[in-house]
Design a protein around this motif. Structure first.
Motif, mmCIF file in Angstrom:
data_model
loop_
_atom_site.group_PDB
_atom_site.id
_atom_site.type_symbol
_atom_site.label_atom_id
_atom_site.label_comp_id
_atom_site.label_asym_id
_atom_site.label_seq_id
_atom_site.Cartn_x
_atom_site.Cartn_y
_atom_site.Cartn_z
ATOM 1 N N LEU A 140 0.827 -1.203 0.000
ATOM 2 C CA LEU A 140 0.000 0.000 0.000
ATOM 3 C C LEU A 140 0.861 1.252 0.000
ATOM 4 O O LEU A 140 0.439 2.303 -0.486
ATOM 5 N N TYR A 141 2.045 1.142 0.574
ATOM 6 C CA TYR A 141 2.997 2.257 0.611
ATOM 7 C C TYR A 141 4.376 1.739 0.234
ATOM 8 O O TYR A 141 4.832 0.723 0.772
ATOM 9 N N CYS A 142 5.033 2.422 -0.673
ATOM 10 C CA CYS A 142 6.426 2.149 -0.993
ATOM 11 C C CYS A 142 6.961 3.347 -1.773
ATOM 12 O O CYS A 142 6.196 4.196 -2.228
ATOM 13 N N SER A 143 8.256 3.417 -1.931
ATOM 14 C CA SER A 143 8.853 4.615 -2.533
ATOM 15 C C SER A 143 9.884 4.290 -3.601
ATOM 16 O O SER A 143 10.647 5.163 -3.985
ATOM 17 N N MET A 144 9.882 3.049 -4.112
ATOM 18 C CA MET A 144 11.040 2.617 -4.889
ATOM 19 C C MET A 144 10.799 2.409 -6.373
ATOM 20 O O MET A 144 11.743 2.467 -7.144
ATOM 21 N N GLU A 145 9.580 2.119 -6.809
ATOM 22 C CA GLU A 145 9.394 1.890 -8.238
ATOM 23 C C GLU A 145 7.960 2.184 -8.651
ATOM 24 O O GLU A 145 7.044 2.122 -7.856
ATOM 25 N N GLN A 146 7.812 2.536 -9.917
ATOM 26 C CA GLN A 146 6.504 2.810 -10.500
ATOM 27 C C GLN A 146 6.186 1.703 -11.512
ATOM 28 O O GLN A 146 7.095 1.144 -12.110
ATOM 29 N N PRO A 147 4.901 1.368 -11.740
ATOM 30 C CA PRO A 147 3.699 1.959 -11.132
ATOM 31 C C PRO A 147 3.323 1.359 -9.779
ATOM 32 O O PRO A 147 2.326 1.763 -9.183
ATOM 33 N N THR A 148 4.130 0.405 -9.293
ATOM 34 C CA THR A 148 3.794 -0.261 -8.034
ATOM 35 C C THR A 148 3.582 0.730 -6.906
ATOM 36 O O THR A 148 2.618 0.625 -6.136
ATOM 37 N N CYS A 149 4.473 1.702 -6.792
ATOM 38 C CA CYS A 149 4.397 2.663 -5.694
ATOM 39 C C CYS A 149 3.580 3.894 -6.066
ATOM 40 O O CYS A 149 3.507 4.841 -5.280
ATOM 41 N N GLY A 150 2.990 3.877 -7.268
ATOM 42 C CA GLY A 150 2.178 4.989 -7.732
ATOM 43 C C GLY A 150 0.715 4.609 -7.829
ATOM 44 O O GLY A 150 0.029 4.450 -6.824
ATOM 45 N N ARG A 151 0.239 4.431 -9.053
ATOM 46 C CA ARG A 151 -1.203 4.229 -9.241
ATOM 47 C C ARG A 151 -1.696 2.916 -8.644
ATOM 48 O O ARG A 151 -2.835 2.847 -8.157
ATOM 49 N N GLU A 152 -0.865 1.849 -8.647
ATOM 50 C CA GLU A 152 -1.313 0.583 -8.064
ATOM 51 C C GLU A 152 -1.500 0.710 -6.555
ATOM 52 O O GLU A 152 -2.500 0.260 -6.003
ATOM 53 N N ALA A 175 4.938 -7.760 -0.253
ATOM 54 C CA ALA A 175 6.148 -8.196 -0.962
ATOM 55 C C ALA A 175 6.251 -7.385 -2.258
ATOM 56 O O ALA A 175 6.207 -6.162 -2.224
ATOM 57 N N HIS A 176 6.401 -8.047 -3.399
ATOM 58 C CA HIS A 176 6.356 -7.462 -4.745
ATOM 59 C C HIS A 176 7.604 -6.641 -5.079
ATOM 60 O O HIS A 176 8.288 -6.922 -6.057
ATOM 61 N N VAL A 177 7.883 -5.600 -4.289
ATOM 62 C CA VAL A 177 9.087 -4.791 -4.501
ATOM 63 C C VAL A 177 10.276 -5.539 -3.912
ATOM 64 O O VAL A 177 10.254 -5.930 -2.752
ATOM 65 N N HIS A 178 11.313 -5.727 -4.700
ATOM 66 C CA HIS A 178 12.452 -6.540 -4.265
ATOM 67 C C HIS A 178 13.429 -5.716 -3.435
ATOM 68 O O HIS A 178 14.607 -5.560 -3.782
ATOM 69 N N ALA A 179 12.940 -5.191 -2.349
ATOM 70 C CA ALA A 179 13.747 -4.396 -1.427
ATOM 71 C C ALA A 179 13.001 -4.338 -0.104
ATOM 72 O O ALA A 179 11.794 -4.578 -0.050
ATOM 73 N N TYR A 180 13.720 -4.023 0.968
ATOM 74 C CA TYR A 180 13.100 -3.936 2.291
ATOM 75 C C TYR A 180 12.756 -2.488 2.603
ATOM 76 O O TYR A 180 13.581 -1.590 2.436
ATOM 77 N N GLU A 181 11.550 -2.259 3.046
ATOM 78 C CA GLU A 181 11.113 -0.927 3.448
ATOM 79 C C GLU A 181 10.019 -1.086 4.492
ATOM 80 O O GLU A 181 9.203 -2.007 4.415
ATOM 81 N N ARG A 182 9.998 -0.204 5.476
ATOM 82 C CA ARG A 182 8.929 -0.200 6.472
ATOM 83 C C ARG A 182 8.523 1.239 6.714
ATOM 84 O O ARG A 182 9.259 2.170 6.406
ATOM 85 N N THR A 183 7.331 1.412 7.288
ATOM 86 C CA THR A 183 6.835 2.765 7.495
ATOM 87 C C THR A 183 6.476 2.998 8.954
ATOM 88 O O THR A 183 6.295 2.070 9.738
ATOM 89 N N TYR A 184 6.368 4.268 9.288
ATOM 90 C CA TYR A 184 5.724 4.652 10.529
ATOM 91 C C TYR A 184 4.228 4.380 10.380
ATOM 92 O O TYR A 184 3.739 4.142 9.278
#
Length: 221
Positions: A140-152, A175-184
């Motif tokens: 639902l939230y990510c910052s690394m690639e489009q369109p995954t982190c955008g319209r999807e 999952a989906h994005v091949h990198a580790y990221e977490r949010t507040y």
């Protein structure tokens, strides 16, 4: 002699003492048709783990649903409906098909999800299992690639976030994005203070309003 999996199968490592289950959040071994491994080979590789703890899977965007359902007999809502929920320790974990949320099966799954979250969030279920987790392949939230982190991600937030907030979901895993990221804790792209209940977190425990708008994704990631 023997298959690839038989020749290359590693010795089972010792399990961490607190490991109660394994979650595989989609994109399973090249849709279980990868020429170098294939479904049978992949099952052989995970067998040392899957034979000792629940190995709970959900489909990703690369998974052919028929192949996935042929290998993974999850407690789903039925054929072609690969969403389900289960209990483990103090947690109730809800497994979603995010690809289904973006196609014609979206309304059917959302109707099921509302009923499931309402049941899981009510007493005495929430008292017995205070942690309510939701998992899906796409974030639902990510910052690394489009369109995954955008319209999807925007589309998924539109349909999922109101339910996650309403029923006090603590954590969303993806999952989906091949990198580790977490949010507040975040809701509607706003950063929320830590509290015991309220909007869903993309980190442990939820948070409650007021939430403040943040200027960029870096502020919430």
């Amino acid at each position: 002699a023997g298959s690839w999996a038989q020749r290359r199968r590693p010795r089972p490592p010792p399990l961490p003492p607190a490991l109660g289950a394994a979650l595989h959040l989609g994109d399973v071994a090249g849709s279980l048709t990868d020429e170098a491994l294939g479904g049978d080979g992949f099952i052989a590789v995970i067998q040392p783990l899957a034979s000792r703890v629940p190995y709970m899977a959900l489909p990703g965007d690369r998974d052919a649903l028929e192949e996935y359902e042929g290998f993974f007999a999850m407690p789903s809502a039925g054929p072609g409906k690969p969403w389900y929920a289960f209990d483990i320790g103090a947690a109730r974990i809800v497994m979603l098909c995010t690809t289904c949320l973006l196609d014609r099966r979206g309304d059917l799954q959302l109707s099921w999800l509302r009923k499931e979250l309402a049941w899981s969030a009510a007493s005495p279920q929430r008292e017995a299992r205070p942690w309510l987790l939701v998992a899906g392949h796409r974030p639902l939230y990510c910052s690394m690639e489009q369109p995954t982190c955008g319209r999807e991600a925007t589309k998924l937030r539109e349909v999922l976030e109101p339910l996650l907030l309403e029923f006090g979901v603590d954590l969303y895993l993806s999952a989906h994005v091949h990198a580790y990221e977490r949010t507040y804790p975040v809701f509607n792209k706003t950063l929320c203070p830590y509290q015991a209940d309220g909007p869903p977190g993309h980190a442990p425990r939820g948070a409650s309003p007021p939430c403040r708008q943040v200027p960029s994704v870096v502020a919430w990631a």
